[in-house]
Design a protein around this motif. Structure first.
Motif, short mmCIF file in Angstrom:
data_model
loop_
_atom_site.label_atom_id
_atom_site.label_comp_id
_atom_site.label_asym_id
_atom_site.label_seq_id
_atom_site.Cartn_x
_atom_site.Cartn_y
_atom_site.Cartn_z
N ASN A 15 -7.11 -8.17 -33.28
CA ASN A 15 -5.86 -7.67 -32.49
C ASN A 15 -6.23 -5.91 -33.15
O ASN A 15 -6.24 -4.85 -32.24
CB ASN A 15 -4.60 -8.10 -33.14
N VAL A 16 -6.33 -5.76 -34.39
CA VAL A 16 -6.61 -4.45 -34.77
C VAL A 16 -7.94 -3.82 -34.31
O VAL A 16 -8.07 -2.81 -34.01
CB VAL A 16 -6.86 -4.71 -36.65
N LYS A 17 -8.88 -4.61 -34.20
CA LYS A 17 -10.18 -4.09 -33.68
C LYS A 17 -9.99 -3.74 -32.17
O LYS A 17 -10.48 -2.73 -31.83
CB LYS A 17 -11.30 -5.14 -33.80
N TYR A 18 -9.53 -4.40 -31.41
CA TYR A 18 -9.05 -4.02 -30.10
C TYR A 18 -8.22 -2.89 -29.91
O TYR A 18 -8.62 -2.11 -29.04
CB TYR A 18 -8.41 -5.46 -29.41
N CYS A 19 -7.28 -2.73 -30.53
CA CYS A 19 -6.31 -1.72 -30.70
C CYS A 19 -7.21 -0.37 -31.01
O CYS A 19 -6.79 0.61 -30.67
CB CYS A 19 -5.14 -1.87 -31.29
N LEU A 20 -7.87 -0.48 -32.14
CA LEU A 20 -8.84 0.55 -32.64
C LEU A 20 -9.97 1.13 -31.63
O LEU A 20 -10.23 2.14 -31.56
CB LEU A 20 -9.06 0.39 -33.92
N THR A 21 -10.48 0.18 -31.24
CA THR A 21 -11.67 0.34 -30.41
C THR A 21 -11.46 0.96 -28.79
O THR A 21 -12.13 1.71 -28.19
CB THR A 21 -12.74 -0.47 -30.49
N ARG A 22 -10.40 0.33 -28.30
CA ARG A 22 -9.73 0.50 -26.98
C ARG A 22 -10.96 0.51 -25.93
O ARG A 22 -11.59 1.41 -25.36
CB ARG A 22 -9.25 1.87 -26.87
N PRO A 23 -11.47 -0.78 -26.04
CA PRO A 23 -12.93 -0.96 -25.08
C PRO A 23 -12.52 -0.84 -23.67
O PRO A 23 -11.45 -1.18 -23.23
CB PRO A 23 -12.99 -2.25 -25.59
N ALA A 24 -13.66 -0.71 -22.96
CA ALA A 24 -13.47 -0.42 -21.37
C ALA A 24 -13.97 -1.69 -20.87
O ALA A 24 -14.85 -2.12 -21.46
CB ALA A 24 -14.01 0.96 -20.88
N PRO A 25 -13.42 -2.09 -19.58
CA PRO A 25 -13.86 -3.19 -19.15
C PRO A 25 -15.38 -2.88 -18.67
O PRO A 25 -15.60 -1.80 -18.44
CB PRO A 25 -12.97 -3.55 -18.03
N GLU A 141 -14.80 -6.49 -24.61
CA GLU A 141 -14.74 -5.88 -23.12
C GLU A 141 -14.28 -6.84 -22.13
O GLU A 141 -13.61 -6.44 -21.21
CB GLU A 141 -16.23 -5.42 -22.80
N ARG A 142 -14.35 -8.10 -22.53
CA ARG A 142 -13.66 -9.25 -21.60
C ARG A 142 -12.42 -9.33 -21.93
O ARG A 142 -11.48 -9.28 -21.03
CB ARG A 142 -14.37 -10.45 -22.05
N MET A 143 -11.75 -9.13 -23.03
CA MET A 143 -10.47 -8.86 -23.10
C MET A 143 -9.70 -7.71 -22.49
O MET A 143 -8.68 -7.82 -21.91
CB MET A 143 -10.17 -8.69 -24.55
N ALA A 144 -10.41 -6.73 -22.40
CA ALA A 144 -9.96 -5.63 -21.76
C ALA A 144 -9.87 -5.81 -20.14
O ALA A 144 -9.07 -5.08 -19.51
CB ALA A 144 -11.07 -4.46 -21.94
N LEU A 145 -10.82 -6.61 -19.54
CA LEU A 145 -10.63 -7.11 -18.23
C LEU A 145 -9.38 -7.61 -17.85
O LEU A 145 -8.52 -7.33 -16.95
CB LEU A 145 -11.68 -7.90 -17.96
N LEU A 146 -8.76 -8.57 -18.74
CA LEU A 146 -7.64 -9.37 -18.68
C LEU A 146 -6.40 -8.42 -18.79
O LEU A 146 -5.47 -8.66 -18.06
CB LEU A 146 -7.59 -10.44 -19.66
N ALA A 150 -4.55 -7.77 -15.39
CA ALA A 150 -3.37 -8.69 -15.08
C ALA A 150 -2.36 -8.29 -16.13
O ALA A 150 -1.19 -8.94 -16.09
CB ALA A 150 -4.06 -9.86 -15.36
N GLY A 151 -2.73 -7.40 -17.01
CA GLY A 151 -1.39 -7.03 -18.03
C GLY A 151 -1.44 -8.25 -19.00
O GLY A 151 -0.18 -8.35 -19.48
N LEU A 152 -2.46 -8.96 -19.32
CA LEU A 152 -2.31 -10.03 -20.16
C LEU A 152 -3.13 -9.79 -21.42
O LEU A 152 -4.24 -9.37 -21.19
CB LEU A 152 -2.67 -11.33 -19.60
N ARG A 153 -2.68 -9.71 -22.69
CA ARG A 153 -3.30 -9.67 -23.91
C ARG A 153 -3.88 -10.92 -24.47
O ARG A 153 -2.80 -11.66 -24.99
CB ARG A 153 -2.51 -8.77 -24.69
N SER A 154 -4.94 -11.35 -24.43
CA SER A 154 -5.39 -12.65 -25.16
C SER A 154 -6.61 -12.22 -26.17
O SER A 154 -7.41 -11.61 -25.92
CB SER A 154 -6.09 -13.57 -24.18
N LEU A 155 -6.23 -12.88 -27.39
CA LEU A 155 -7.31 -12.64 -28.58
C LEU A 155 -8.19 -13.87 -28.50
O LEU A 155 -9.23 -13.82 -29.34
CB LEU A 155 -6.30 -12.79 -29.91
N GLU A 156 -8.25 -14.62 -27.33
CA GLU A 156 -9.30 -15.64 -27.17
C GLU A 156 -9.43 -16.53 -28.38
O GLU A 156 -10.73 -16.67 -28.89
CB GLU A 156 -10.50 -15.04 -26.78
N LEU A 157 -8.55 -17.04 -29.00
CA LEU A 157 -8.47 -17.89 -30.15
C LEU A 157 -8.97 -19.33 -29.87
O LEU A 157 -9.31 -19.87 -30.54
CB LEU A 157 -7.37 -17.91 -31.05
#
Length: 240
Positions: A15-25, A141-146, A150-157
């Protein structure tokens, strides 16, 4: 106890890494000017009505074996999971068998280490699979696609929190501006793959169904070429 602690750490880290890096799809190698056909590997699929050179075709893992019967030898884009390249599971072995000696336009490999591109190229070369462009898509980047589409945040656990590779291809097409996305060979209710007889249960079925429902409610231009899938999931049938 240990598993709970490990999952919590993983959840916080991602969650922290996704928020900090703000990856593009991931970005498509060209503009989608016509409909995009996403071909999955479910046992039943259909050639979309009106398929011509204005359509772009995205195959997933071993589903490239489907389009040869349509008179199409090379898909524009292929999406492949990392474990299909050198994995030892029955499904990975079958994917390499049906793709041996084949080629694609742009190949997107999910979750391969970006600092190990050379090993990826060697692995693809081992079963003589060629491409014009090679892209590695990491987890974020895959998380960013979703998230973006779709407006869904998944951490893929776990498997239940991820969508299938086929639905990731749908998200990819929508994110990159496809005017219409036609799916075939993608059915969360089915089991098995068109290129083998193992009858493996489909993972990510719950997430895929939820995602389809969300995209339809949002008015996204998704269709299916498979009548049974249209009836079961409420996706409009492509008949243009």
């Amino acid at each position: 106890m240990g598993s709970w602690i490990s999952d919590t750490r993983k959840r916080i880290y991602r969650n922290v890494k996704y928020c900090l890096t703000r990856p593009a799809p991931p970005v498509a190698p060209f503009e989608f000017k016509g409909p995009v056909v996403v071909v999955g590997s479910a046992p039943v699929s259909h050639k979309p009505t009106g398929l011509n050179d204005e359509f772009s075709i995205i195959t997933v893992n071993g589903s490239q074996s489907v389009i040869t019967s349509w008179g199409v030898d090379v898909p524009h884009i292929t999406m492949m999971m990392f474990n299909q390249v050198d994995g030892t599971t029955p499904n990975a072995v079958e994917v390499r068998r049906v793709l041996k000696g084949q080629r694609t336009g742009a190949l997107y490999v999910f979750l391969w280490r970006k600092d190990a591109r050379g090993r990826l190229e060697d692995g693809l070369r081992a079963f003589e699979y060629s491409y014009e462009h090679l892209h590695i898509v990491d987890r974020y980047e895959r998380m960013a696609l979703l998230d973006r589409v779709a407006g869904l945040r998944s951490l893929e656990l776990d498997a239940d929190s991820k969508c299938s590779n086929g639905m990731n291809a749908v998200l990819f097409a929508l994110y990159n501006g496809a005017p219409a996305v036609i799916i075939t060979g993608i059915n969360p209710n089915s089991a098995g793959h068109v290129y083998n007889e193992a009858g493996l249960k489909r993972q990510h079925a719950h997430m895929d169904k939820m995602l389809v429902e969300r995209l339809i409610k949002a008015g996204r231009p998704i269709y299916t070429a498979d009548p049974a899938v249209s009836n079961e999931l409420g996706i409009p049938l492509w008949n243009r």
